[in-house]
Design an enzyme around this catalytic site. Structure first.
Site, PDB file in Angstrom:
ATOM      1  N   GLU A  15     -18.328 -15.404  24.753  1.00 34.63           N
ATOM      2  CA  GLU A  15     -18.031 -14.554  26.002  1.00 34.63           C
ATOM      3  C   GLU A  15     -16.676 -14.788  26.540  1.00 34.63           C
ATOM      4  O   GLU A  15     -16.407 -15.311  27.305  1.00 34.63           O
ATOM      5  CB  GLU A  15     -18.947 -15.438  27.059  1.00 34.63           C
ATOM      6  CG  GLU A  15     -20.586 -15.122  26.621  1.00 34.63           C
ATOM      7  CD  GLU A  15     -21.526 -15.550  27.709  1.00 34.63           C
ATOM      8  OE1 GLU A  15     -20.811 -16.182  28.788  1.00 34.63           O
ATOM      9  OE2 GLU A  15     -22.678 -15.254  27.706  1.00 34.63           O
TER      10      GLU A  15
ATOM     11  N   GLU B 290     -27.656 -14.700  22.721  1.00 38.46           N
ATOM     12  CA  GLU B 290     -28.093 -15.425  23.871  1.00 38.46           C
ATOM     13  C   GLU B 290     -28.950 -14.479  24.867  1.00 38.46           C
ATOM     14  O   GLU B 290     -28.454 -13.415  25.102  1.00 38.46           O
ATOM     15  CB  GLU B 290     -27.144 -15.875  24.471  1.00 38.46           C
ATOM     16  CG  GLU B 290     -26.323 -17.174  24.119  1.00 38.46           C
ATOM     17  CD  GLU B 290     -25.167 -17.607  25.199  1.00 38.46           C
ATOM     18  OE1 GLU B 290     -25.316 -17.732  26.414  1.00 38.46           O
ATOM     19  OE2 GLU B 290     -24.309 -18.362  24.659  1.00 38.46           O
TER      20      GLU B 290
HETATM   21  C1  GBH Z   1     -23.999 -18.138  28.935  1.00 39.74           C
HETATM   22  O1  GBH Z   1     -23.217 -17.590  30.205  1.00 39.74           O
HETATM   23  C2  GBH Z   1     -23.080 -19.297  28.258  1.00 39.74           C
HETATM   24  O2  GBH Z   1     -22.529 -18.775  27.096  1.00 39.74           O
HETATM   25  C3  GBH Z   1     -23.684 -20.581  28.058  1.00 39.74           C
HETATM   26  O3  GBH Z   1     -22.784 -21.444  27.782  1.00 39.74           O
HETATM   27  C4  GBH Z   1     -24.538 -20.838  29.326  1.00 39.74           C
HETATM   28  O4  GBH Z   1     -25.039 -22.309  29.321  1.00 39.74           O
HETATM   29  C5  GBH Z   1     -25.608 -20.044  29.563  1.00 39.74           C
HETATM   30  O5  GBH Z   1     -25.021 -18.511  29.830  1.00 39.74           O
HETATM   31  C6  GBH Z   1     -26.367 -20.137  30.884  1.00 39.74           C
HETATM   32  O6  GBH Z   1     -25.410 -19.698  32.049  1.00 39.74           O
HETATM   33  O7  GBH Z   1     -25.540 -14.728  40.016  1.00 39.74           O
HETATM   34  O8  GBH Z   1     -27.305 -13.355  38.922  1.00 39.74           O
HETATM   35  O9  GBH Z   1     -25.067 -12.567  39.119  1.00 39.74           O
HETATM   36  C7  GBH Z   1     -23.673 -16.772  30.695  1.00 39.74           C
HETATM   37  C8  GBH Z   1     -22.770 -16.067  31.613  1.00 39.74           C
HETATM   38  C9  GBH Z   1     -22.382 -15.554  33.975  1.00 39.74           C
HETATM   39  C10 GBH Z   1     -24.495 -14.936  32.940  1.00 39.74           C
HETATM   40  C11 GBH Z   1     -22.860 -15.483  35.484  1.00 39.74           C
HETATM   41  C12 GBH Z   1     -25.105 -14.725  34.459  1.00 39.74           C
HETATM   42  C13 GBH Z   1     -24.426 -14.162  36.799  1.00 39.74           C
HETATM   43  C14 GBH Z   1     -25.734 -14.327  37.241  1.00 39.74           C
HETATM   44  N1  GBH Z   1     -23.411 -15.837  33.156  1.00 39.74           N
HETATM   45  N2  GBH Z   1     -24.123 -14.401  35.503  1.00 39.74           N
HETATM   46  S1  GBH Z   1     -25.999 -13.882  38.950  1.00 39.74           S
END
Ligand code: GBH
Length: 440
Positions: free
Chosen positions: A159, A355
């Protein structure tokens, strides 16, 4: 523990990989046995991590990996995606740990899938410097030189979009900068690092290389032109800024000129960035609803989005949400994959979901079973409609250190008691184990 009765897993083409994912900083602990990373420094600053916790011990996986490999073996997954900690590899004996881990995985019949960078940059390095891309390729060569005889499938970066956005544009993750659009060189340097690492991995004989990019559909808040335009721009930042250079060898219009070295240097770098991939990894969590800017700061998903952004992120109403407040929208995974298929055509290599998962409290996690079952079916629908899908990795094997959220969010198939380090398989683990066994 009760297990919700569900249908068997849908049938994917032969060779489809079922797996689970983790990352080094989130599970390993043993920080004093390696060099410091930007995350160690960030968590030491008061107020950065919500519960004030650090990853100093986390799941103590560094010492307990045999137990965790046994959990993987019993689960019956084909593959395990873990990340290699660059600061650990930089410290004496650090690579020995991954050597032992890979041996244990092979002995258990689980295919190792290393990710070379999952956000824990060595403290002395900085993605604002172009030189970090060269250092990354050297590090990649060292790791593949040691593990490449047993690890066949590789992931360069996790990411880069989230690392740029959260770490350098909005300051919610390490290294905690709030540069907004001045963070774009961080994106370019990571993409360049990826391309250089692909070359280093191939030179060492690795032949199954991908990346794990975060993607999700962007839904305009309304049909009004301002909302559609803002949503298009958000889609560009989250999806196209990272997929176009990899798959098409160019930046989307309007962004390339913001990159360091524009124009000739960028053109030359794009040749490296677009090194063909063997497969394309997607981390999918949820779609995002986006509209025109509203002229105010927005609190969203634990972030403070400044008023001057040219878009505003809106609540997505009408869907169930996880304990983290993230909407559960499996059908958007089908939509995302069909969009990618349409947008990139035969430039899109086979896709692996690297993921997908959710945070819920508790060991009898029926909601997680419903979540995973729904997303696997959504993936299957994309496969039936012509998208070449080759694998599905659940985030995550274990409850772990959820970055700025600390230990408050539990994404694991296996519960971790952070006082005793006791691992307890949740209902979702038993469900997946039974489903994988039933597939024969
Ligand atoms: C991943 O990132 C990572 O690779 C991992 O390390 C992490 O533990 C896992 O996900 C869980 O977080 O507020 O509804 O718009 C995920 C990236 C960015 C996905 C924020 C969800 C916003 C949710 N995330 N995004 S929302």
């Amino acid at each position: 523990i009760a297990r919700m009765a569900t249908n068997p897993l849908p049938q994917f083409p032969p060779g489809f990989l079922w797996g689970v994912s983790t990352s080094a900083h989130q599970i390993e602990g043993a920080v004093e046995e390696r060099d410091p990373s930007v995350w160690d420094a960030f968590t030491a600053e008061p107020g950065r991590v919500k519960d004030g916790s650090t990853a100093a011990v986390a799941c103590d996986h560094y010492h307990r990996y045999p137990e965790d490999v046994a959990l993987l073996a019993d689960l019956g997954v084909d593959a395990y995606r873990f990340s290699v900690s660059w600061p650990r590899v930089n410290s004496p004996g650090g690579l020995d740990f991954y050597d032992r881990l890979v041996d244990a995985l092979c002995a258990a019949g689980v295919r190792p899938v290393p990710t070379l960078f999952h956000w824990d940059l060595p403290l002395e390095l900085d993605w604002l410097n172009r030189d970090t891309a060269e250092r990354f390729a050297e590090y990649a060569a060292v790791v593949v030189g040691r593990l490449g005889d047993r690890a066949r499938k590789w992931i360069t970066l996790n990411e880069p979009a989230e690392h740029t956005l959260l770490g350098h544009a909005l300051g919610a993750h390490a290294p905690g900068r709030r540069l907004l659009f001045d963070a774009l060189p961080v994106a370019h340097h990571q993409l360049l690092a990826h391309g250089l690492a692909v070359r280093a991995l191939r030179a060492a004989g690795a032949g199954d290389i991908g990346i794990a990019n975060s993607h999700g559909p962007t839904w305009a808040a309304s049909r009004r032109a301002e909302d559609v335009e803002a949503a298009d721009f958000y889609d560009l930042l989250l999806n196209r800024l990272f997929a176009d250079p990899l798959l098409l060898g160019r930046y989307p219009d309007g962004v390339g000129e913001l990159m360091p070295g524009h124009p000739e240097g960028v053109e030359a770098d794009l040749k490296v960035i677009a090194e063909p991939l063997d497969w394309y990894g997607i981390n999918y969590y949820q779609p995002t609803r986006v509209g025109a800017p509203q002229g105010t700061e927005i609190e969203f998903g634990g972030l403070t989005l400044p008023a001057e952004l040219p878009f505003s992120v809106r609540e997505l109403e009408g869907y169930p949400v996880t304990d983290f407040g993230w909407p559960v929208v499996p059908e958007a995974l089908t939509e995302l994959l069909l969009d990618f298929h349409r947008r990139y055509g035969d430039r899109l290599p086979p896709v692996v979901i690297t993921e997908n998962g959710c945070s819920y409290e508790g060991i009898d996690d029926q909601e997680r079973i419903t979540f995973l079952d729904g997303h696997v079916r959504a993936l299957h629908r994309a496969s039936e409609q012509g998208v070449d899908v080759r694998g599905y990795f659940v985030w995550s094997l274990l409850d772990n250190f959820e970055w700025a959220e600390g230990y408050a969010r539990r994404f694991g198939l296996v519960h971790v008691d952070y006082d005793t380090q006791k691992r307890t398989p949740k209902a979702s683990y038993l469900w997946l184990r039974d489903a994988l066994r039933a597939r024969g």
